[in-house]
Each structure stands twice: as C-alpha cells, then as structure tokens.
Design a protein around this motif. Sequence first.
Motif, PDB file in Angstrom:
ATOM      1  N   SER A 172       0.859  -1.178   0.000  1.00 60.47           N
ATOM      2  CA  SER A 172       0.000   0.000   0.000  1.00 60.47           C
ATOM      3  C   SER A 172       0.898   1.230   0.000  1.00 60.47           C
ATOM      4  O   SER A 172       2.095   1.139   0.239  1.00 60.47           O
ATOM      5  CB  SER A 172      -0.917   0.012   1.229  1.00 60.47           C
ATOM      6  OG  SER A 172      -0.169   0.201   2.413  1.00 60.47           O
ATOM      7  N   TRP A 246      -1.310  -8.245   6.984  1.00 59.63           N
ATOM      8  CA  TRP A 246      -2.592  -8.846   6.621  1.00 59.63           C
ATOM      9  C   TRP A 246      -3.508  -9.049   7.817  1.00 59.63           C
ATOM     10  O   TRP A 246      -4.732  -8.988   7.677  1.00 59.63           O
ATOM     11  CB  TRP A 246      -2.367 -10.161   5.867  1.00 59.63           C
ATOM     12  CG  TRP A 246      -1.892  -9.932   4.471  1.00 59.63           C
ATOM     13  CD1 TRP A 246      -0.694 -10.279   3.923  1.00 59.63           C
ATOM     14  CD2 TRP A 246      -2.615  -9.266   3.417  1.00 59.63           C
ATOM     15  NE1 TRP A 246      -0.617  -9.876   2.613  1.00 59.63           N
ATOM     16  CE2 TRP A 246      -1.780  -9.261   2.279  1.00 59.63           C
ATOM     17  CE3 TRP A 246      -3.880  -8.687   3.339  1.00 59.63           C
ATOM     18  CZ2 TRP A 246      -2.186  -8.683   1.069  1.00 59.63           C
ATOM     19  CZ3 TRP A 246      -4.281  -8.112   2.135  1.00 59.63           C
ATOM     20  CH2 TRP A 246      -3.433  -8.120   1.013  1.00 59.63           C
ATOM     21  N   ASP A 248      -3.818  -6.945  10.154  1.00 60.26           N
ATOM     22  CA  ASP A 248      -4.438  -5.629  10.293  1.00 60.26           C
ATOM     23  C   ASP A 248      -5.552  -5.417   9.282  1.00 60.26           C
ATOM     24  O   ASP A 248      -6.325  -4.458   9.393  1.00 60.26           O
ATOM     25  CB  ASP A 248      -3.388  -4.524  10.132  1.00 60.26           C
ATOM     26  CG  ASP A 248      -2.530  -4.352  11.371  1.00 60.26           C
ATOM     27  OD1 ASP A 248      -2.959  -4.787  12.458  1.00 60.26           O
ATOM     28  OD2 ASP A 248      -1.415  -3.797  11.256  1.00 60.26           O
ATOM     29  N   ARG A 249      -5.641  -6.299   8.304  1.00 59.53           N
ATOM     30  CA  ARG A 249      -6.664  -6.185   7.267  1.00 59.53           C
ATOM     31  C   ARG A 249      -7.652  -7.350   7.313  1.00 59.53           C
ATOM     32  O   ARG A 249      -8.317  -7.634   6.322  1.00 59.53           O
ATOM     33  CB  ARG A 249      -5.982  -6.070   5.900  1.00 59.53           C
ATOM     34  CG  ARG A 249      -5.329  -4.698   5.711  1.00 59.53           C
ATOM     35  CD  ARG A 249      -4.169  -4.723   4.726  1.00 59.53           C
ATOM     36  NE  ARG A 249      -3.627  -3.369   4.589  1.00 59.53           N
ATOM     37  CZ  ARG A 249      -2.775  -2.806   5.453  1.00 59.53           C
ATOM     38  NH1 ARG A 249      -2.367  -3.497   6.519  1.00 59.53           N
ATOM     39  NH2 ARG A 249      -2.327  -1.574   5.262  1.00 59.53           N
TER      40      ARG A 249
END
Length: 257
Positions: A172, A246, A248-249
């Motif tokens: 990101s 990931w 955190d997502r």
Amino acid sequence: MIERKHTLSRRSFIIRGAAAGGAALLGGCDQLSQSPSFRDMLDRAEGLTEWAQSLVLSQRSMAREYAESDISVYFKPNGSTRVADPEYIRASQNGFVDWKLRISGLVERPGEFSLDELRRLPSRTQITRHDCVEGWSAIGKWKGAQLGPILQSVGLKPDARFIVFHCADKLSFFSNYYESIDLIDAFHAQTILAYEMNGAALPVPHGAPLRLRVERQLGYKHAKYIQHIEVVASYSDIGDGRGSYWADRGYEWYAGI
C-alpha cells in the motif's frame, strides 16, 4: 496406523469446529464489521482458533518435507514481486554485497549481519510446500540461516515475546510490509531466513536477498525482502496493532496449517 487415524480425526474435529464457528461469524460481517463489540468477538474467535491448533500441533512437529523430484516446475511468487525503494534497488544492482540485516529491540547485542555473515551461520536446507491462502500450492527447495541461533547470538532479553519482520516492499502507499511470529515458531528447526531457492540465490520476485520461511504457517506469513528484525514484548505498537500487514486487514495473525 490406527493411532495416526485417531490423531487425524481429532485434528479434523477441532479445526473444523473452529472453522465452523468462524463461518457463522463471517455470515454477518457486512452488517456488523463496524461494531467494536463485534471486533472484540472476532479477536476472541481468532484466539480460539490459535488455541485449537496448538492442541493438535506439537511445538516440535515438523512440516512435511519432499524429494528433489517433487519440486514444482513453476513456483508462483506470492505477494509483491518488486521493490521500489531506492536503497533496495541500489543494493540489488550490486548483488547485495553491501546489504545488511539489522536486529534491534529487546536484545542484549543489537547489530547488523551482512549476507556473507548470514551464510556462515548454522543453516538448513529443506524442500517444503508453500500453501497460499488464495488456494494454490507449490513445492520449493530452500536454504537459509536458522532463526533460532541468530536470536541466541544477539541475546534475547527476559521480556522478549515476538519477532517482528520489517520489509522493504510496500503493498500500500503508506506502509511497508511487516509480519511477526512468536518465540515457539522463531526457534522451530524449520524456521529459516532463506537466501537460496532451488539451489540458486533467492530471486528478487521471491524476496531477495532474504525471506522468512516459517513452514507450519500459510504463505502470507513468509515475509519477503526482510531488512530489519525487531524483538518486542508486544506487537500492539506495530501497524494497527494486530501483528502483521494482513492481520491488520482481517486475516488471522496465527495462520497455522
């Protein structure tokens, strides 16, 4: 044979039970995802999944290893396949001869390791299967420095609990990739910092010059382009506080197979 069937049956029962609970939760995600109480419930469910897996996976159990003849003809690179960081690009153009792995945090002797120094440390070669959460698998041969002896060499402080991997790639605009594991996985014999793949230097699309291989977990845990290892007591201050890019997502932090 009877004992193995019993073990597999018990493993399937526990993991399927945890999965069924997760499926029931996910069914209402669209409506509840913004609810703090729902997020707390998901966190508890993830903890239950990790606990269930720990019941059936010995701390010393080994991921299956394969023969040379089993190595996949094509091994799809997972995650990012290139790094835009100027310092990384310069290092790659020079064969990573000036590249250094930094180790910091809750250690007695913070320091740096060159790629040559890592190659001189205790190593392990293993042929294992990489299982991606997207549904594909591939078998590759990996050689690298065992993480456990590296951590012993820098001296872990008493409150050390987790190993965080800070990477050079970005998935990101705002964040470099990051991942973490606990000390049980860090000191597992098959957990290595790989610098070779299939008998050659690790290719850039697969994470050169150094990537994590934590063979008892899914592919997104196998951090690539590692540039800094940080030893911490808690990963609450890393990213959004769930321990990995990931996680955190929405993915599970503990991704045991």
